[in-house]
Design a protein around this motif. Structure first.
Motif, PDB file in Angstrom:
ATOM      1  N   SER A 145      -6.600  -0.496   6.200  1.00 13.39           N
ATOM      2  CA  SER A 145      -7.928   0.021   6.395  1.00 13.39           C
ATOM      3  C   SER A 145      -8.965  -0.999   5.952  1.00 13.39           C
ATOM      4  N   SER A 146      -8.559  -1.840   4.808  1.00 16.67           N
ATOM      5  CA  SER A 146      -9.391  -2.800   4.505  1.00 16.67           C
ATOM      6  C   SER A 146      -9.516  -4.192   5.389  1.00 16.67           C
ATOM      7  N   GLY A 162       5.347   8.496 -11.146  1.00 25.11           N
ATOM      8  CA  GLY A 162       6.680   7.813 -10.989  1.00 25.11           C
ATOM      9  C   GLY A 162       7.257   7.681  -9.501  1.00 25.11           C
ATOM     10  N   SER A 163       6.372   8.215  -8.480  1.00 24.61           N
ATOM     11  CA  SER A 163       6.839   8.113  -7.208  1.00 24.61           C
ATOM     12  C   SER A 163       6.662   6.916  -6.367  1.00 24.61           C
ATOM     13  N   TRP A 164       7.819   6.345  -5.723  1.00 27.16           N
ATOM     14  CA  TRP A 164       7.799   5.026  -5.013  1.00 27.16           C
ATOM     15  C   TRP A 164       6.599   5.441  -3.843  1.00 27.16           C
ATOM     16  N   LEU A 165       6.347   6.310  -3.211  1.00 27.24           N
ATOM     17  CA  LEU A 165       5.322   6.690  -2.223  1.00 27.24           C
ATOM     18  C   LEU A 165       4.182   5.979  -2.253  1.00 27.24           C
ATOM     19  N   GLY A 166       3.792   5.367  -3.399  1.00 22.02           N
ATOM     20  CA  GLY A 166       2.532   4.670  -3.537  1.00 22.02           C
ATOM     21  C   GLY A 166       2.617   3.406  -2.648  1.00 22.02           C
ATOM     22  N   ILE A 167       3.926   3.046  -2.339  1.00 15.83           N
ATOM     23  CA  ILE A 167       3.916   1.780  -1.487  1.00 15.83           C
ATOM     24  C   ILE A 167       3.326   2.132   0.030  1.00 15.83           C
ATOM     25  N   VAL A 168       3.460   3.326   0.380  1.00 14.04           N
ATOM     26  CA  VAL A 168       2.870   3.694   1.682  1.00 14.04           C
ATOM     27  C   VAL A 168       1.383   3.703   1.572  1.00 14.04           C
ATOM     28  N   TRP A 169       0.782   4.189   0.603  1.00 16.55           N
ATOM     29  CA  TRP A 169      -0.443   4.186   0.063  1.00 16.55           C
ATOM     30  C   TRP A 169      -1.173   2.794   0.081  1.00 16.55           C
ATOM     31  N   ILE A 170      -0.378   1.927  -0.635  1.00 19.86           N
ATOM     32  CA  ILE A 170      -0.858   0.531  -0.703  1.00 19.86           C
ATOM     33  C   ILE A 170      -0.814   0.093   0.622  1.00 19.86           C
ATOM     34  N   LEU A 171       0.013   0.265   1.682  1.00 20.05           N
ATOM     35  CA  LEU A 171       0.133  -0.511   2.844  1.00 20.05           C
ATOM     36  C   LEU A 171      -1.056   0.090   3.674  1.00 20.05           C
ATOM     37  N   ARG A 221     -20.842   2.002  10.915  1.00 25.78           N
ATOM     38  CA  ARG A 221     -20.361   3.068  10.249  1.00 25.78           C
ATOM     39  C   ARG A 221     -18.692   3.110  10.298  1.00 25.78           C
ATOM     40  N   LEU A 222     -18.168   2.698  11.412  1.00 24.51           N
ATOM     41  CA  LEU A 222     -16.690   2.485  11.371  1.00 24.51           C
ATOM     42  C   LEU A 222     -16.238   1.596  10.084  1.00 24.51           C
ATOM     43  N   ALA A 223     -16.918   0.814   9.587  1.00 18.33           N
ATOM     44  CA  ALA A 223     -16.586  -0.032   8.741  1.00 18.33           C
ATOM     45  C   ALA A 223     -16.688   0.701   7.146  1.00 18.33           C
ATOM     46  N   VAL A 224     -17.836   1.470   7.211  1.00 18.17           N
ATOM     47  CA  VAL A 224     -17.995   2.451   5.960  1.00 18.17           C
ATOM     48  C   VAL A 224     -16.795   3.323   5.850  1.00 18.17           C
ATOM     49  N   PHE A 225     -16.466   3.982   7.003  1.00 12.89           N
ATOM     50  CA  PHE A 225     -15.247   4.972   7.181  1.00 12.89           C
ATOM     51  C   PHE A 225     -14.066   4.264   6.590  1.00 12.89           C
ATOM     52  N   ALA A 226     -13.667   2.992   7.157  1.00 10.70           N
ATOM     53  CA  ALA A 226     -12.496   2.176   6.740  1.00 10.70           C
ATOM     54  C   ALA A 226     -12.514   1.768   5.221  1.00 10.70           C
ATOM     55  N   LEU A 227     -13.780   1.678   4.765  1.00 11.91           N
ATOM     56  CA  LEU A 227     -13.745   1.426   3.285  1.00 11.91           C
ATOM     57  C   LEU A 227     -13.677   2.446   2.325  1.00 11.91           C
ATOM     58  N   VAL A 228     -14.018   3.737   2.833  1.00  5.63           N
ATOM     59  CA  VAL A 228     -13.700   4.721   2.188  1.00  5.63           C
ATOM     60  C   VAL A 228     -12.292   5.366   2.218  1.00  5.63           C
ATOM     61  N   VAL A 229     -11.666   5.095   3.419  1.00  8.67           N
ATOM     62  CA  VAL A 229     -10.240   5.328   3.649  1.00  8.67           C
ATOM     63  C   VAL A 229      -9.388   4.271   2.631  1.00  8.67           C
ATOM     64  N   CYS A 230      -9.833   3.101   2.555  1.00  9.28           N
ATOM     65  CA  CYS A 230      -9.323   2.270   1.700  1.00  9.28           C
ATOM     66  C   CYS A 230      -9.357   2.710   0.023  1.00  9.28           C
ATOM     67  N   ALA A 231     -10.592   3.004  -0.071  1.00  8.93           N
ATOM     68  CA  ALA A 231     -10.795   3.251  -1.455  1.00  8.93           C
ATOM     69  C   ALA A 231      -9.770   4.746  -1.970  1.00  8.93           C
ATOM     70  N   LEU A 232      -9.885   5.554  -0.951  1.00 10.78           N
ATOM     71  CA  LEU A 232      -8.981   6.787  -1.167  1.00 10.78           C
ATOM     72  C   LEU A 232      -7.373   6.518  -1.183  1.00 10.78           C
ATOM     73  N   ALA A 233      -7.154   5.634  -0.395  1.00 11.90           N
ATOM     74  CA  ALA A 233      -5.725   5.157  -0.390  1.00 11.90           C
ATOM     75  C   ALA A 233      -5.202   4.470  -1.713  1.00 11.90           C
ATOM     76  N   VAL A 234      -6.157   3.699  -2.151  1.00  9.42           N
ATOM     77  CA  VAL A 234      -6.022   2.940  -3.569  1.00  9.42           C
ATOM     78  C   VAL A 234      -5.779   4.102  -4.727  1.00  9.42           C
ATOM     79  N   ALA A 235      -6.770   5.187  -4.444  1.00 11.96           N
ATOM     80  CA  ALA A 235      -6.631   6.019  -5.484  1.00 11.96           C
ATOM     81  C   ALA A 235      -5.474   6.789  -5.581  1.00 11.96           C
ATOM     82  N   ALA A 236      -4.913   7.252  -4.255  1.00  4.37           N
ATOM     83  CA  ALA A 236      -3.641   7.941  -4.084  1.00  4.37           C
ATOM     84  C   ALA A 236      -2.525   7.347  -4.719  1.00  4.37           C
TER      85      ALA A 236
END
Length: 68
Positions: A40-41, A26-35, A3-18
């Protein structure tokens, strides 16, 4: 899959989308989301690997108990 792996994958997908949305605006805040996606992956990979090792150890223990 644990279950924790599934949650981490969901967070990863949401972070990539964000990150995509953030960079598209045009925001550089995306770097934080990439990290965050990277962390999470790695967590998902860790939990999957941990479950696999626990399963193997349990099977080995059961095999030794049946033989002994």
């Amino acid at each position: 899959m644990p279950r924790l792996a599934v949650f981490a994958l969901v967070v990863c997908a949401l972070a990539v989308a964000a990150a995509v949305v953030s960079f598209a605006q045009g925001s550089w805040l995306g770097i934080v989301w990439i990290l965050m996606a990277g962390i999470s992956s790695n967590m998902a990979w860790f939990y999957v690997r941990k479950a696999k090792m626990e399963r193997a150890a349990r099977a080995e223990g059961e095999g030794a108990a049946a033989a002994g």
